[in-house]
Design an enzyme around this catalytic site. Structure first.
Site, PDB file in Angstrom:
ATOM      1  CB  CYS A   8       1.939  15.418  -5.817  1.00 52.20           C
ATOM      2  SG  CYS A   8       0.170  15.408  -6.061  1.00 52.20           S
ATOM      3  NE  ARG A  57       6.476  12.260  -3.368  1.00 51.75           N
ATOM      4  CZ  ARG A  57       6.713  12.223  -2.068  1.00 51.75           C
ATOM      5  NH1 ARG A  57       7.716  11.530  -1.611  1.00 51.75           N
ATOM      6  NH2 ARG A  57       5.946  12.880  -1.237  1.00 51.75           N
ATOM      7  CD1 TRP A  68      -2.137   9.183  -7.202  1.00 55.50           C
ATOM      8  CD2 TRP A  68      -3.193  10.402  -5.657  1.00 55.50           C
ATOM      9  NE1 TRP A  68      -3.088   8.391  -6.630  1.00 55.50           N
ATOM     10  CE2 TRP A  68      -3.750   9.099  -5.680  1.00 55.50           C
ATOM     11  CE3 TRP A  68      -3.713  11.332  -4.768  1.00 55.50           C
ATOM     12  CZ2 TRP A  68      -4.793   8.722  -4.836  1.00 55.50           C
ATOM     13  CZ3 TRP A  68      -4.748  10.955  -3.922  1.00 55.50           C
ATOM     14  CH2 TRP A  68      -5.284   9.656  -3.957  1.00 55.50           C
ATOM     15  CG  ASN A  87       3.602  17.391  -3.532  1.00 57.80           C
ATOM     16  OD1 ASN A  87       3.268  17.629  -4.684  1.00 57.80           O
ATOM     17  ND2 ASN A  87       4.672  16.682  -3.217  1.00 57.80           N
ATOM     18  N   GLY A  88      -0.306  18.262  -1.461  1.00 60.20           N
ATOM     19  CA  GLY A  88      -1.151  18.402  -0.270  1.00 60.20           C
ATOM     20  C   GLY A  88      -2.534  18.896  -0.637  1.00 60.20           C
ATOM     21  CD  GLU A  96       1.534  -7.158   1.597  1.00 56.91           C
ATOM     22  OE1 GLU A  96       0.610  -6.485   2.089  1.00 56.91           O
ATOM     23  OE2 GLU A  96       2.392  -6.667   0.851  1.00 56.91           O
ATOM     24  CE  LYS A 115       1.935  -5.631  -2.528  1.00 58.99           C
ATOM     25  NZ  LYS A 115       2.145  -5.196  -1.198  1.00 58.99           N
ATOM     26  CD  GLU A 150      -0.487  -2.666  -3.922  1.00 62.77           C
ATOM     27  OE1 GLU A 150      -0.720  -1.482  -3.680  1.00 62.77           O
ATOM     28  OE2 GLU A 150       0.301  -3.340  -3.240  1.00 62.77           O
ATOM     29  CG  HIS A 157     -18.105 -18.418   9.684  1.00 63.64           C
ATOM     30  ND1 HIS A 157     -19.084 -19.036  10.423  1.00 63.64           N
ATOM     31  CD2 HIS A 157     -16.928 -18.864  10.184  1.00 63.64           C
ATOM     32  CE1 HIS A 157     -18.531 -19.815  11.341  1.00 63.64           C
ATOM     33  NE2 HIS A 157     -17.212 -19.736  11.219  1.00 63.64           N
ATOM     34  CE  LYS A 203       6.874   2.549  -2.120  1.00 64.68           C
ATOM     35  NZ  LYS A 203       6.438   1.153  -2.072  1.00 64.68           N
TER      36      LYS A 203
HETATM   37  O1  M6R Z   1       4.446   4.353   3.495  1.00 67.39           O
HETATM   38  P1  M6R Z   1       3.467   3.525   4.299  1.00 67.39           P
HETATM   39  O2  M6R Z   1       4.016   2.224   4.706  1.00 67.39           O
HETATM   40  O3  M6R Z   1       2.895   4.296   5.452  1.00 67.39           O
HETATM   41  O4  M6R Z   1       2.279   3.275   3.279  1.00 67.39           O
HETATM   42  C1  M6R Z   1       1.130   2.599   3.670  1.00 67.39           C
HETATM   43  C2  M6R Z   1       0.325   2.153   2.471  1.00 67.39           C
HETATM   44  O5  M6R Z   1      -0.066   3.253   1.705  1.00 67.39           O
HETATM   45  C3  M6R Z   1       1.109   1.187   1.576  1.00 67.39           C
HETATM   46  O6  M6R Z   1       1.561   0.078   2.290  1.00 67.39           O
HETATM   47  C4  M6R Z   1       0.228   0.698   0.408  1.00 67.39           C
HETATM   48  O7  M6R Z   1      -0.813  -0.092   0.879  1.00 67.39           O
HETATM   49  C5  M6R Z   1       1.074  -0.043  -0.632  1.00 67.39           C
HETATM   50  N1  M6R Z   1       0.688   0.365  -1.949  1.00 67.39           N
HETATM   51  C6  M6R Z   1       0.930  -1.518  -0.556  1.00 67.39           C
HETATM   52  O8  M6R Z   1       1.644  -2.174  -1.538  1.00 67.39           O
END
Ligand code: M6R
Length: 614
Positions: free
Chosen positions: A2, A27, A75, A101-102, A487, A491, A494, A510, A609
């Site tokens: 948010c 955000r 969000w 927010n929160g 990773e 990517k 997501e 396995h 984010k």
């Molecule tokens: O801000 P942070 O690095 O603590 O965030 C951690 C994860 O939320 C962040 O890496 C998330 O997995 C990303 N969307 C990955 O691309």
């Protein structure tokens, strides 16, 4: 998670709010809204489901006047993303408006109490409960809005960053924070508030970061006053912002993600600046070096992080254990905090976070702190909560990362971890001087090699076109390329919504091998180095089951050229730096697949984010 923006001054508040919301959209982008005051006693209140552009369309030709206002991009946590649940929320008497927010954890109890006193709620949100509570306290205690917010927040359990306005008073904003960030921008004769500095930087570089449990009275008549929840007054400390406006623009790229991928030669260089000098045999991390003896004496290092940062942590485990021979454990912060972990005073806990605001990582830090461990941090956002909660740390200096999918932050985190491993190995005398020297020279050449790895963009686009309609994908790697596989899979899923799994290459037999058929693309990191031969055998296993193999290989590798359905060549480097290069084609592949599938690359569905809720 948010976005919050607020303004009071002489400017056109609408412009500041809409621009700010667009900058904050990374955000959260489920719904957006604003409330402004033009004529005292009247709110201009607009909100709707969807993006900020939907809000603009919805407002259309309706009045946009006013020089005070609050804006929010959401969000969803409590209640679905719809018009009614969008912020701002208004009190029952219609006098106060709030953005939040929160999560208010005791909102249900408060809601029932307020219900008994005649309050009626329109939305499903915890935020609406909070503004009704503030209204109730203000009326019952006959106090100012500032005092009412303070008293109300004393009854609240949970996390919040809030801004409140009163339609009868167009000269003040009230803001407060606990476990969710809030920044106040100090203009010459006006004030800005943001959940981060992105909506502020265009107007002023002077900011005050609110601390947990602080409430700010932001007034055009009396300036900025801050109190704690217990009524103690605090002297605001003004700091200078480090970010530049250009860093928040796309700079000619179609998406922030692509811009951030291509920034990596520079961001890795920025991250190393002043920290390594191969010629002089120097490697050091200023922020952490005073803790080096403590780290070297520690029985273990526990790395805590989430998402991509957790993957960087896994690379760190390989590097630190291999070079400095210190045991490392890598934990998901969200699991660590809830499983009563054994933490001793001599342990070093290393938190990794791009945003420096991730709620689970913060909670894990607090837990480890209570148990007496030394807490170090690797963060990207300067002045973020995690960077302030840790005993010491190193910034990654990657600049603002706006694309929700983390790219340059990952390689910068791995760079800091490489520097840390090399610094510890040097101090401990764990590697021979000649090897250390070779590694330092190689590290210095990495930005150039990343530049070369970026030239795979064309072949990545070609391969993306072939596999863009896949339903599933497998990513394989061994050693420090295993986190690269994780990773790569993250990517892809997501931003393109293709189901993908990362696996240690040898684990495939396995279980996951059962998934392989001619429809399944299998992306493999098979660069020359320690486990090269073993990975070749894993590739053969995939080929034998008719899987399609796409290999990230070392330049000029004839064996791979013959074996793979497609290969993407990256420059040769030392094993320990492979993650910095091999991750680049995976970023590009995901990016192109997502674009071809017409997905929203920078703002993928359901994501935000920084995840500032549990
Ligand atoms: O801000 P942070 O690095 O603590 O965030 C951690 C994860 O939320 C962040 O890496 C998330 O997995 C990303 N969307 C990955 O691309």
């Amino acid at each position: 998670m948010c976005g919050i923006v607020a303004y009071v001054g002489e400017k056109d508040a609408y412009e500041v709010l809409i621009k700010g919301l667009k900058r904050l959209e990374y955000r959260g982008y489920d719904s957006a809204g604003i409330a402004m005051i033009d004529n005292p006693g009247e709110f201009l209140h607009y909100k709707c489901k969807g993006k900020v552009s939907n809000l603009e369309e919805f407002i259309g030709e309706q009045s946009k006047k006013g020089s005070i206002g609050i804006g929010h991009t959401r969000w969803a946590t409590h209640g679905p993303a719809n018009d009614v649940n969008a912020h701002p929320h208004v009190s029952g008497d219609g006098k106060l408006a709030l953005i939040h927010n929160g999560i208010i954890e005791n909102y249900d109890v408060l809601k029932k109490e307020l219900g008994k006193r005649g309050h009626e709620f329109k939305s499903d949100t915890d935020t609406e409960v909070l503004i009704h509570l503030i209204e109730e306290v203000k009326k019952n205690e006959a106090v100012s809005l500032f005092e009412a917010v303070r008293l109300a927040l004393n009854e609240v359990i949970g996390a919040y960053a809030i801004v409140v306005i009163d339609k009868d008073n167009p000269r003040e904003l009230i803001a407060a924070k606990k476990s969710s960030p809030l920044v106040i921008g100090m203009g010459d004769d006006d004030f800005y508030i943001g959940s981060d500095a992105t909506p502020i930087v265009e107007y002023t570089n002077n900011v005050v970061y609110l601390e947990d449990g602080e409430i700010a009275h932001v007034s055009l008549d009396t300036g900025l006053k801050i109190k704690q929840l217990d009524n103690q007054e605090i002297t605001p400390s003004i700091q200078e912002l480090q970010i530049k406006l250009e860093a928040l623009e796309k700079g000619g790229y179609e998406h922030f993600m692509l811009k951030e991928i291509f920034e990596q030669p520079k961001t890795i260089m920025d991250c190393m600046r002043g920290r390594v000098n191969a010629q002089k045999g120097h490697v050091s991390l200023g922020g952490i070096s005073e803790y080096k003896d403590k780290i070297l004496a520690a029985p273990r290092i526990i790395i805590i992080a989430c998402g991509t940062s957790w993957h960087a942590g896994l690379v760190g485990e390989y590097l630190i254990e291999d070079l400095a021979r210190i045991p490392v454990e890598v934990e998901y912060a969200s699991e660590f905090r809830y499983r009563n972990p054994i933490i001793n005073e001599n342990d070093i806990v290393l938190a990794i976070s791009q945003s420096g605001e991730t709620a689970d990582t913060l909670a894990a830090i607090k837990l480890a702190k209570e148990k007496g461990a030394t807490i170090l941090g690797i963060c990207n956002v300067v002045g973020s909560t995690i960077s302030r909660e840790t005993h010491a740390g190193s910034y990654t200096h990657a600049g603002p990362e706006v694309g929700v999918a983390s790219t340059k932050a990952f390689t910068a985190q791995v760079t800091v971890l490489s520097l840390l491993a090399l610094m510890l190995a040097k101090e401990k005398g764990a590697v021979e001087a000649s090897k250390l020297n070779r590694l330092l020279f190689e590290l210095e050449s990495i930005p150039e090699k990343v530049e070369e790895a970026l030239k795979t963009d064309g072949i990545c686009r070609f391969i993306a076109d072939i596999y863009m309609n896949a339903s599933n994908a497998l990513y394989l790697g061994r050693g420090s390329s295993f986190p690269v596989a994780l990773e790569g899979a993250l990517k892809l899923k997501e931003i393109s919504y293709i189901h993908a799994e990362g696996y240690p290459a040898a684990e495939m037999k396995h279980g996951p091998i059962a998934l392989i058929d001619e429809e399944m693309p299998v992306f493999v990191v098979a660069t020359k180095g320690a486990s090269y031969e073993k990975v070749l055998s894993n590739i053969q296993e995939v080929k034998a089951r008719k899987g399609k193999v796409i290999v990230i290989s070392s330049k000029g590798d004839e064996t791979i050229r013959e074996m793979a359905d497609h290969y993407i060549e990256i420059p040769h480097t030392e094993d320990m730096f492979i993650p910095l290069l091999a991750t680049i084609p995976f970023q590009l592949l995901s990016y192109h697949i997502a674009v071809m599938r017409e997905c929203n690359v920078d703002q993928p569905r359901n994501l935000a984010k920084s995840v500032t809720v549990e």
